[in-house]
Enzyme design. Structure first.
Site, PDB file in Angstrom:
ATOM      1  N   THR A  11       0.608  -1.505   0.108  1.00 17.73           N
ATOM      2  CA  THR A  11      -0.169  -0.384  -0.143  1.00 17.73           C
ATOM      3  C   THR A  11       1.215   1.448   0.053  1.00 17.73           C
ATOM      4  O   THR A  11       0.407   2.019  -1.119  1.00 17.73           O
ATOM      5  CB  THR A  11      -1.648   0.121   1.752  1.00 17.73           C
ATOM      6  OG1 THR A  11      -1.430  -1.714   1.633  1.00 17.73           O
ATOM      7  CG2 THR A  11      -1.577   1.027   1.630  1.00 17.73           C
ATOM      8  N   SER A 137       2.397   7.326  11.683  1.00 20.41           N
ATOM      9  CA  SER A 137       1.112   6.682  11.128  1.00 20.41           C
ATOM     10  C   SER A 137       0.639   7.800  10.148  1.00 20.41           C
ATOM     11  O   SER A 137       0.732   8.968  10.458  1.00 20.41           O
ATOM     12  CB  SER A 137       0.907   6.606  12.167  1.00 20.41           C
ATOM     13  OG  SER A 137       0.322   7.212  13.349  1.00 20.41           O
ATOM     14  N   CYS A 138      -0.438   7.086  10.290  1.00 26.14           N
ATOM     15  CA  CYS A 138      -1.221   7.789   8.973  1.00 26.14           C
ATOM     16  C   CYS A 138      -1.574   9.123  10.162  1.00 26.14           C
ATOM     17  O   CYS A 138      -2.147  10.284   9.275  1.00 26.14           O
ATOM     18  CB  CYS A 138      -2.644   7.772   8.524  1.00 26.14           C
ATOM     19  SG  CYS A 138      -2.805   5.899   8.858  1.00 26.14           S
ATOM     20  N   ASN A 139      -2.072   8.271  11.104  1.00 27.96           N
ATOM     21  CA  ASN A 139      -2.828   8.580  12.273  1.00 27.96           C
ATOM     22  C   ASN A 139      -2.627  10.333  12.682  1.00 27.96           C
ATOM     23  O   ASN A 139      -2.905  11.666  13.247  1.00 27.96           O
ATOM     24  CB  ASN A 139      -3.765   8.186  13.285  1.00 27.96           C
ATOM     25  CG  ASN A 139      -4.617   7.721  12.365  1.00 27.96           C
ATOM     26  OD1 ASN A 139      -5.751   8.394  12.700  1.00 27.96           O
ATOM     27  ND2 ASN A 139      -5.279   6.322  12.950  1.00 27.96           N
ATOM     28  N   HIS A 217      -9.538   6.915   8.085  1.00 30.86           N
ATOM     29  CA  HIS A 217      -9.932   7.755   9.417  1.00 30.86           C
ATOM     30  C   HIS A 217     -10.816   9.016   9.840  1.00 30.86           C
ATOM     31  O   HIS A 217     -10.721   9.959   8.804  1.00 30.86           O
ATOM     32  CB  HIS A 217      -8.926   7.808   9.875  1.00 30.86           C
ATOM     33  CG  HIS A 217      -7.929   6.639  10.119  1.00 30.86           C
ATOM     34  ND1 HIS A 217      -7.746   5.160  10.560  1.00 30.86           N
ATOM     35  CD2 HIS A 217      -6.885   6.025   9.760  1.00 30.86           C
ATOM     36  CE1 HIS A 217      -6.894   4.754  10.353  1.00 30.86           C
ATOM     37  NE2 HIS A 217      -5.972   5.394   9.744  1.00 30.86           N
TER      38      HIS A 217
HETATM   39  P1  NAD Z   1       1.637  -3.843   2.972  1.00 30.37           P
HETATM   40  O1  NAD Z   1       1.082  -5.199   3.620  1.00 30.37           O
HETATM   41  O2  NAD Z   1      -0.214  -3.191   2.086  1.00 30.37           O
HETATM   42  O3  NAD Z   1       3.269  -3.710   2.425  1.00 30.37           O
HETATM   43  C1  NAD Z   1       3.522  -4.182   3.153  1.00 30.37           C
HETATM   44  C2  NAD Z   1       4.732  -5.018   1.689  1.00 30.37           C
HETATM   45  O4  NAD Z   1       6.017  -5.272   2.024  1.00 30.37           O
HETATM   46  C3  NAD Z   1       4.308  -6.065   1.156  1.00 30.37           C
HETATM   47  O5  NAD Z   1       4.398  -6.189  -0.061  1.00 30.37           O
HETATM   48  C4  NAD Z   1       4.821  -7.614   1.766  1.00 30.37           C
HETATM   49  O6  NAD Z   1       4.333  -8.529   0.564  1.00 30.37           O
HETATM   50  C5  NAD Z   1       6.070  -7.014   1.642  1.00 30.37           C
HETATM   51  N1  NAD Z   1       6.875  -7.468   2.782  1.00 30.37           N
HETATM   52  C6  NAD Z   1       6.230  -8.263   3.317  1.00 30.37           C
HETATM   53  N2  NAD Z   1       7.235  -9.098   4.400  1.00 30.37           N
HETATM   54  C7  NAD Z   1       8.075  -8.873   4.144  1.00 30.37           C
HETATM   55  C8  NAD Z   1       9.913  -8.436   4.293  1.00 30.37           C
HETATM   56  N3  NAD Z   1      10.277  -9.533   5.491  1.00 30.37           N
HETATM   57  N4  NAD Z   1      10.448  -8.256   3.551  1.00 30.37           N
HETATM   58  C9  NAD Z   1      10.166  -7.283   2.782  1.00 30.37           C
HETATM   59  N5  NAD Z   1       9.113  -7.426   1.939  1.00 30.37           N
HETATM   60  C10 NAD Z   1       7.898  -7.774   2.620  1.00 30.37           C
HETATM   61  O7  NAD Z   1       1.429  -2.719   4.316  1.00 30.37           O
HETATM   62  P2  NAD Z   1       1.400  -1.066   4.663  1.00 30.37           P
HETATM   63  O8  NAD Z   1      -0.009  -0.522   4.967  1.00 30.37           O
HETATM   64  O9  NAD Z   1       2.130  -0.209   2.745  1.00 30.37           O
HETATM   65  O10 NAD Z   1       2.267  -0.503   5.467  1.00 30.37           O
HETATM   66  C11 NAD Z   1       3.705  -0.971   5.885  1.00 30.37           C
HETATM   67  C12 NAD Z   1       4.391   0.143   6.773  1.00 30.37           C
HETATM   68  O11 NAD Z   1       3.576   1.648   6.963  1.00 30.37           O
HETATM   69  C13 NAD Z   1       4.072  -0.450   8.583  1.00 30.37           C
HETATM   70  O12 NAD Z   1       4.660   0.261   8.818  1.00 30.37           O
HETATM   71  C14 NAD Z   1       2.664   0.423   8.125  1.00 30.37           C
HETATM   72  O13 NAD Z   1       2.418   0.111  10.022  1.00 30.37           O
HETATM   73  C15 NAD Z   1       2.663   1.614   7.679  1.00 30.37           C
HETATM   74  N6  NAD Z   1       1.633   2.726   7.355  1.00 30.37           N
HETATM   75  C16 NAD Z   1       0.678   1.974   6.791  1.00 30.37           C
HETATM   76  C17 NAD Z   1      -0.600   2.851   6.037  1.00 30.37           C
HETATM   77  C18 NAD Z   1      -1.626   2.363   5.860  1.00 30.37           C
HETATM   78  O14 NAD Z   1      -2.242   2.532   6.348  1.00 30.37           O
HETATM   79  N7  NAD Z   1      -1.502   0.837   5.260  1.00 30.37           N
HETATM   80  C19 NAD Z   1      -0.329   4.466   6.809  1.00 30.37           C
HETATM   81  C20 NAD Z   1       0.654   4.773   7.580  1.00 30.37           C
HETATM   82  C21 NAD Z   1       1.842   4.512   7.625  1.00 30.37           C
END
Ligand code: NAD
Length: 335
Positions: A11, A137-139, A217
């Site tokens: 994402t 984070s986003c929030n 959110h």
């Molecule tokens: P996601 O699950 O959409 O994407 C994570 C990616 O990492 C996936 O492509 C997965 O295949 C890959 N991955 C998993 N294990 C791995 C490994 N060992 N090595 C390399 N790649 C690996 O997650 P996301 O929502 O993009 O979240 C990523 C980070 O961003 C987290 O720390 C999350 O808290 C933070 N975040 C997320 C959001 C949200 O709402 N989605 C918002 C802000 C911050």
């Protein structure tokens, strides 16, 4: 040109890849995938060089061309943006250090993973030249975007915020029930302390409830201002604040659904809304108490912050204003 790699193309990772490609002072070298998913195929279709985070053979078996491994990617970049799931990023900290590359972690990691937590407007210079930084984070990003200018304009004695949280992101097909409202029972929730990793002097408490929606959110916020201010004065401050945008219930924007429809009308990539959205006609001031609602597009609001964080860590721009202006112009955000 700063060479950028992305570990974890989900994402957040795919949005960072697109944002970096739009910057004239950065070059996207590639992104990693763990599995040959539809996202991997889409990355190849969009010309993003892919590297295997783990097992390269599974990609070959699926007919997806890989440029190498994570180590090969790290050998070519100046900075890696870790976009792996929460808690996984910290496991890569020593890998990045060993490869001699700077690293940005996401809000899913603890503050101690990097030792510096970042928001462009509030503490751009804290990351200047640093090797490890975490973008909150986003929030937390949403709270800081509207609270920081209030601290500067009026002073803030205390903040109380209730966070109505989306349960999962839109692509998730598991983990999202249809009939639940789930309070976070560990109080105050971690969101308040997380704001303090950037705004250390602020007094803030938060509660949070998860609801069955995927779009955004919504925060319900009460700020006790240090000096009296009118609603118009507060709105004037936010109107000058980059990445904070007003909508009006009077214009038919009653919920997150209309905000995301607006984002699609704006023509942003993926229909993202990277600005924090405040309901202008939902702002109220009673004595020194300010009340307002804001909506956070969790999938995208951190993206411009990460672009600015790269600039700060790689010393591409001296200050927040010039970096943010560049990022806002390229991503179509409110300046
Ligand atoms: P996601 O699950 O959409 O994407 C994570 C990616 O990492 C996936 O492509 C997965 O295949 C890959 N991955 C998993 N294990 C791995 C490994 N060992 N090595 C390399 N790649 C690996 O997650 P996301 O929502 O993009 O979240 C990523 C980070 O961003 C987290 O720390 C999350 O808290 C933070 N975040 C997320 C959001 C949200 O709402 N989605 C918002 C802000 C911050």
């Amino acid at each position: 040109m700063v060479k950028v790699g992305i570990n974890g193309y989900g994402t957040i990772g795919k949005r960072i890849a697109d944002a970096v490609k739009l910057q004239d002072d950065m070059e996207l070298i590639g992104a990693t995938k763990t599995r040959p998913s539809y996202e991997a195929r889409m990355a190849v279709e969009h010309g993003i060089p892919l590297y295997a985070a783990k097992d390269a053979e599974v990609f070959e078996a699926a007919g997806i061309k890989m440029e190498g491994t994570l180590d090969d990617l790290l050998a070519q970049v100046d900075i890696v943006v870790d976009c792996t799931p929460g808690g996984v990023g910290a496991q890569y900290r020593d890998v990045y250090k060993g490869a001699g590359v700077k690293a940005i972690f996401q809000g899913g990691e603890d503050h101690v993973t990097a030792g510096i937590s970042f928001n462009a407007m509030a503490n751009y210079r804290d990351a200047y030249g640093a090797d490890l930084v975490r973008v909150v984070s986003c929030n937390t990003t949403g709270l800081i975007r509207t609270l920081y200018p209030l601290t500067q304009a009026f002073g803030v004695d205390n903040v109380f915020a209730s966070l109505i949280r989306r349960s999962v992101d839109p692509p998730a097909s598991k983990g999202s029930g249809v009939n639940f409202i789930e309070p976070s029972l560990k109080l105050p929730t971690h969101h308040g302390p997380d704001v303090k990793t950037v705004l250390s002097d602020i007094s803030i408490q938060t509660m949070a409830v998860k609801v069955p929606t995927t779009l955004m959110h919504v925060h319900c916020i009460n700020v006790k201002l240090s000096r009296p201010a009118t609603k118009d004065e507060v709105l004037e401050v936010w109107s000058r604040t980059p990445r904070v945008r007003f909508v009006r219930g009077g214009d038919g924007v009653r919920s997150s659904a209309q905000i995301m429809d607006m984002a699609r009308d704006l023509g942003t990539r993926r229909g993202d809304m990277m600005d924090i959205v405040v309901w202008e006609d939902g702002v109220s001031v009673i004595d020194r108490n300010l009340y307002y609602y804001q909506a956070i597009h969790q999938e995208s609001d951190v993206v411009p912050e990460i672009v600015d964080c790269i600039r700060s860590m790689c010393k591409l721009q001296d200050g927040a204003a010039s970096s943010m202006a560049k990022t806002n112009a390229t991503l179509g955000l409110k300046g």
